[in-house]
Design a protein around this motif. Structure first.
Motif, short mmCIF file in Angstrom:
data_model
loop_
_atom_site.label_atom_id
_atom_site.label_comp_id
_atom_site.label_asym_id
_atom_site.label_seq_id
_atom_site.Cartn_x
_atom_site.Cartn_y
_atom_site.Cartn_z
N ASP A 1 0.84 -1.19 0.00
CA ASP A 1 0.00 0.00 0.00
C ASP A 1 0.88 1.24 0.00
OD1 ASP A 1 -1.97 1.84 0.22
OD2 ASP A 1 -2.54 1.31 2.26
N LEU A 2 0.83 1.99 -1.07
CA LEU A 2 1.69 3.16 -1.21
C LEU A 2 1.34 4.28 -0.24
CD1 LEU A 2 2.07 3.40 -5.10
CD2 LEU A 2 3.65 2.40 -3.43
N ASP A 3 0.15 4.25 0.33
CA ASP A 3 -0.23 5.28 1.29
C ASP A 3 0.61 5.22 2.56
OD1 ASP A 3 -2.16 6.29 -0.41
OD2 ASP A 3 -3.76 5.06 0.46
N ASP A 4 1.20 4.07 2.84
CA ASP A 4 1.98 3.89 4.06
C ASP A 4 3.47 4.18 3.88
OD1 ASP A 4 -0.32 3.13 5.41
OD2 ASP A 4 -0.04 1.01 4.95
N VAL A 5 3.89 4.56 2.67
CA VAL A 5 5.30 4.87 2.42
C VAL A 5 5.66 6.14 3.18
CG1 VAL A 5 6.99 5.55 0.66
CG2 VAL A 5 5.34 3.73 0.18
N ASN A 6 6.73 6.06 4.01
CA ASN A 6 7.13 7.25 4.78
C ASN A 6 8.58 7.65 4.52
OD1 ASN A 6 8.30 5.15 6.12
ND2 ASN A 6 7.60 5.76 8.15
N LYS A 7 9.24 6.94 3.59
CA LYS A 7 10.60 7.32 3.21
C LYS A 7 10.90 6.74 1.83
CE LYS A 7 14.39 5.47 5.21
NZ LYS A 7 15.48 5.25 6.18
N ILE A 8 11.60 7.54 1.03
CA ILE A 8 12.06 7.09 -0.29
C ILE A 8 13.55 7.39 -0.37
CG2 ILE A 8 11.93 7.43 -2.79
CD1 ILE A 8 9.04 8.34 -2.43
N VAL A 9 14.31 6.40 -0.82
CA VAL A 9 15.74 6.58 -1.06
C VAL A 9 15.97 6.34 -2.54
CG1 VAL A 9 18.07 5.76 -0.57
CG2 VAL A 9 16.37 5.85 1.28
N ILE A 10 16.58 7.32 -3.20
CA ILE A 10 16.91 7.20 -4.62
C ILE A 10 18.43 7.25 -4.76
CG2 ILE A 10 16.66 8.16 -6.93
CD1 ILE A 10 14.02 9.35 -6.05
N GLN A 59 8.37 1.64 4.62
CA GLN A 59 7.21 1.81 5.49
C GLN A 59 7.69 1.56 6.91
OE1 GLN A 59 4.60 -1.11 3.76
NE2 GLN A 59 3.72 0.35 2.34
N ASP A 60 7.55 2.56 7.76
CA ASP A 60 8.02 2.45 9.16
C ASP A 60 9.46 2.00 9.24
OD1 ASP A 60 5.53 3.28 10.12
OD2 ASP A 60 4.75 1.24 9.97
N ASP A 61 10.33 2.61 8.47
CA ASP A 61 11.77 2.35 8.44
C ASP A 61 12.14 0.94 8.01
OD1 ASP A 61 12.60 4.94 9.11
OD2 ASP A 61 12.21 4.56 11.22
N GLU A 62 11.22 0.21 7.41
CA GLU A 62 11.52 -1.11 6.86
C GLU A 62 11.34 -1.05 5.35
OE1 GLU A 62 10.32 -4.64 8.58
OE2 GLU A 62 10.40 -3.89 10.63
N GLN A 63 12.31 -1.63 4.64
CA GLN A 63 12.23 -1.65 3.18
C GLN A 63 11.00 -2.41 2.74
OE1 GLN A 63 15.87 -2.57 1.04
NE2 GLN A 63 14.69 -3.66 -0.50
N ALA A 64 10.14 -1.75 1.96
CA ALA A 64 8.92 -2.38 1.49
C ALA A 64 9.04 -2.84 0.04
CB ALA A 64 7.74 -1.41 1.63
N PHE A 65 9.78 -2.06 -0.77
CA PHE A 65 9.87 -2.38 -2.19
C PHE A 65 11.05 -1.64 -2.79
CE2 PHE A 65 8.32 -1.85 -6.68
CZ PHE A 65 8.30 -3.20 -6.99
N GLN A 66 11.78 -2.31 -3.67
CA GLN A 66 12.91 -1.69 -4.36
C GLN A 66 12.82 -2.04 -5.83
OE1 GLN A 66 16.86 -2.95 -3.19
NE2 GLN A 66 17.75 -1.09 -4.02
N PHE A 67 13.13 -1.04 -6.67
CA PHE A 67 13.12 -1.29 -8.11
C PHE A 67 14.04 -0.31 -8.81
CE2 PHE A 67 9.86 1.81 -7.27
CZ PHE A 67 9.85 2.67 -8.35
#
Length: 99
Positions: A1-10, A59-67
């Motif tokens: 669920d993308l609504d729960d994303v709280n950090k993005i690292v690029i 999400q909550d400082d845990e990696q949820a998805f990487q691409f």
């Protein structure tokens, strides 16, 4: 669920620099720009070297998805519309400290 994303690292694959985003409004804007992009599997799935950008969602400082821009879970894709200019513009205009 993308609504729960709280950090993005690029991570920029050319330089190795990474930028981290935690501002909720910036995250929502970026996700709204990429959410409707279609990933179309490439016919040629041979292993490749190098990449332009890697995006990790947390999400909550845990990696949820990487691409990557053309690779998800070791499968290669074209994107429609092209995701590269969207990510590059976002990355270049981020007002955060590079690491």
């Amino acid at each position: 669920d993308l609504d729960d994303v709280n950090k993005i690292v690029i991570v920029d694959g050319r330089t190795g620099y990474k930028k981290t985003v935690t501002e909720n409004e910036v995250i929502k804007k970026f996700l709204s720009e990429i959410k409707d992009i279609k990933f179309i599997p490439e016919e040629n799935q041979e292993k490749r070297e190098g990449w332009r950008y890697s995006i990790t969602l947390f999400q909550d400082d845990e990696q949820a998805f990487q691409f990557g821009l053309s690779e998800v879970n070791e499968n290669y894709y074209n994107t429609e519309p092209d995701i590269y200019p969207i990510v590059e513009d976002f990355y270049e205009n981020l007002d955060v400290q590079e690491e």
